[in-house]
Write an enzyme that holds these catalytic residues in place. Structure first.
Site, PDB file in Angstrom:
ATOM      1  N   GLU A 144       4.245 -28.645 -15.840  1.00 34.87           N
ATOM      2  CA  GLU A 144       3.117 -29.365 -16.446  1.00 34.87           C
ATOM      3  C   GLU A 144       2.200 -30.039 -15.419  1.00 34.87           C
ATOM      4  OE1 GLU A 144       6.044 -32.866 -16.282  1.00 34.87           O
ATOM      5  OE2 GLU A 144       5.982 -30.709 -16.005  1.00 34.87           O
TER       6      GLU A 144
ATOM      7  N   ASN B 206       4.866 -27.991 -10.732  1.00 37.59           N
ATOM      8  CA  ASN B 206       6.191 -28.540 -10.455  1.00 37.59           C
ATOM      9  C   ASN B 206       7.230 -27.697 -11.205  1.00 37.59           C
ATOM     10  OD1 ASN B 206       5.427 -29.341 -13.041  1.00 37.59           O
ATOM     11  ND2 ASN B 206       6.730 -31.142 -12.978  1.00 37.59           N
TER      12      ASN B 206
ATOM     13  N   CYS C 223       8.897 -28.326 -13.953  1.00 34.54           N
ATOM     14  CA  CYS C 223       8.698 -28.318 -15.408  1.00 34.54           C
ATOM     15  C   CYS C 223       7.348 -27.732 -15.823  1.00 34.54           C
ATOM     16  CB  CYS C 223       8.852 -29.727 -15.973  1.00 34.54           C
ATOM     17  SG  CYS C 223      10.541 -30.350 -15.869  1.00 34.54           S
TER      18      CYS C 223
ATOM     19  N   GLU D  84      12.148 -34.720 -23.104  1.00 27.94           N
ATOM     20  CA  GLU D  84      13.451 -34.499 -23.745  1.00 27.94           C
ATOM     21  C   GLU D  84      14.230 -35.805 -23.881  1.00 27.94           C
ATOM     22  OE1 GLU D  84      16.789 -32.712 -25.417  1.00 27.94           O
ATOM     23  OE2 GLU D  84      14.882 -31.731 -24.999  1.00 27.94           O
TER      24      GLU D  84
ATOM     25  N   SER E 268      13.171 -38.769 -23.024  1.00 22.94           N
ATOM     26  CA  SER E 268      12.261 -39.829 -23.453  1.00 22.94           C
ATOM     27  C   SER E 268      12.085 -39.851 -24.968  1.00 22.94           C
ATOM     28  CB  SER E 268      10.902 -39.646 -22.782  1.00 22.94           C
ATOM     29  OG  SER E 268      11.041 -39.469 -21.401  1.00 22.94           O
TER      30      SER E 268
END
Length: 436
Positions: free
Chosen positions: A108, A104, A106, A298, A300
């Site tokens: 991960e 994706n 990001c 971030e 979270s």
């Protein structure tokens, strides 16, 4: 400007880079078989086919492999928005039988996808041979809030149970996505606040003791999540598409990780993995196709009052900004444990890659693996440093690299004494899809 790219490559290409050899680039239109081969679990398949194509009359462009690699690596320093994923590692260190084509945004999430023949298929029930959107449902565990091994097991169970509820209670725009999401039961539960947890235990990212500590934490995290998924499988049933994974055959991350990682730590695995393997086989698999992914966390981390994901801290006090707000942020226990924290800008890429490699050993998906580099004054990053970093990622089996953050001296944050300091760093803000 504003676009995000991820450069995909494999170990064969990395060897050409290391040897400073030429590389032949073929168009997908001329060599679709070669494109598909880079996602094969058999490393040798791509190399064999590549040389067949090299010796054919197919059109190609010949460049220095290092020039191709440096194009992507330099762009990461220039814009911060050019990422890396390693196609063969993503398809080897995974429980999925199907091909994984990309991460994706990001970086991960590593899940199978398939193309659609028609937009109308999005709205129809899923059927074999149709397109597929990958969907991962993420959660985070804050280890510094956990007081015992038994409590970690409980937290892991409820994290996956929460994901389970989210998958089944969500309203889906596309019927195709709803069907595949409920059939795969993909989860990505990450570690949040690792820097704080390490500071509480007086461990550093850059020491052998610290790397051993991370190894034990990652093993604990994986152990409890896989046991929790097994428990949920017994309670609610395994994922309907469990047969599309290697879990029923007893797959564990220990079977497919890059074995060079073992040279980075001096501790042994602490859990009875063979007993878990046996229990998973007896149960025909587990509740989730995958269980672990390490996201940036971030926004979270602010709500959890802890540090970002598995990253080291960027400063003791700073101003976290996005398009709509600016939030002053203070690292947990930064007064009494100040000397125990390590600043990200002081950790070399080589050291941080080793941290990610140890985490990747126990991770069935991937990591939003950020790197950090001071770029103040006349500091320059040479091509040898960029190439060395790239080859380290390949060597130690890290699936992806996210931001290449640069400290240049332009944007405003707050230092530990509430004085204003100026510097610029690539944004670590997680995308909307990666907020817990």
């Amino acid at each position: 400007r504003g676009l995000d790219y991820s450069f995909g490559s494999n170990k064969f290409f990395a060897r050409l880079v290391a040897k400073d050899d030429d590389v032949c680039l073929f168009s997908y239109a001329d060599a679709p078989e070669l494109y598909e081969a880079q996602y094969d679990k058999d490393d040798s398949k791509f190399e064999k086919l590549y040389y067949e194509f090299v010796n054919s009359d197919k059109p190609r462009t010949v460049l220095k492999a290092r020039a191709v690699a440096l194009g992507a690596l330099q762009e990461a320093f220039d814009t911060g928005r050019h990422y890396l994923h390693f196609t063969d590692t993503m398809n080897k260190h995974t429980p999925f039988k199907e091909k994984i084509y990309s991460s994706n945004l990001c970086q991960e999430i590593a899940l199978p996808t398939a193309p659609f023949e028609s937009v109308e298929d999005l709205y129809k029930p899923f059927k074999d041979g149709a397109g597929e959107i990958s969907l991962c449902n993420i959660a985070g565990i804050v280890p510094s809030n956990i007081e015992s091994d038994e409590q970690y097991a409980e937290v892991a169970y409820y994290a996956l149970k929460m994901v389970d509820a989210g998958i089944h209670l969500s309203e889906y725009v596309f019927k195709n996505l709803e069907d595949s999401a409920k059939a795969r039961m993909n989860a990505g539960v990450g570690i949040v606040g690792m820097a704080h947890y390490m500071a509480k235990n007086n461990k550093k990212y850059t020491t052998q003791e610290g790397l051993n500590f991370i190894h034990t934490l990652a093993e604990t995290h994986a152990w409890h999540l896989y046991n929790a998924s097994l428990r949920l499988g017994k309670e609610k049933g395994n994922a309907p598409w469990m047969h599309k994974t290697f879990w029923p055959e007893g797959w564990l991350p220990l079977d497919t990780y890059e074995k060079r990682v073992d040279s980075l730590v001096t501790v042994e695995n602490k859990r009875d993995w063979e007993s878990l393997r046996k229990a998973i086989v007896e149960n025909g698999g587990i509740r989730n196709s995958v269980c672990i992914a390490h996201m940036p966390a971030e926004s979270s981390s602010l709500l959890s009052e802890t540090t970002n994901g598995v990253y080291p801290i960027r400063d003791y006090d700073l101003l976290k900004t996005n398009d709509t707000s600016a939030v002053p942020y203070v690292v947990p226990d930064s007064t009494k444990m100040r000397s125990r924290y390590e600043i990200a800008w002081d950790i070399t890429s080589s050291d941080l890659i080793k941290v990610y490699a140890v985490l990747q050993k126990w991770t069935d998906q991937a990591i939003s693996a950020d790197l950090y580099r001071r770029m103040q004054g006349d500091t320059k990053v040479g091509t040898s440093e960029m190439l060395s970093t790239y080859l380290d990622l390949v060597r130690y089996g890290v699936k992806t690299r996210y931001y290449q953050n640069s400290l240049t001296g332009k944007d405003v944050i707050l230092d530990s004494s509430d004085n204003v300091v100026e510097y610029e760093a690539s944004s670590d803000d997680d995308c909307e899809a990666c907020k817990l």
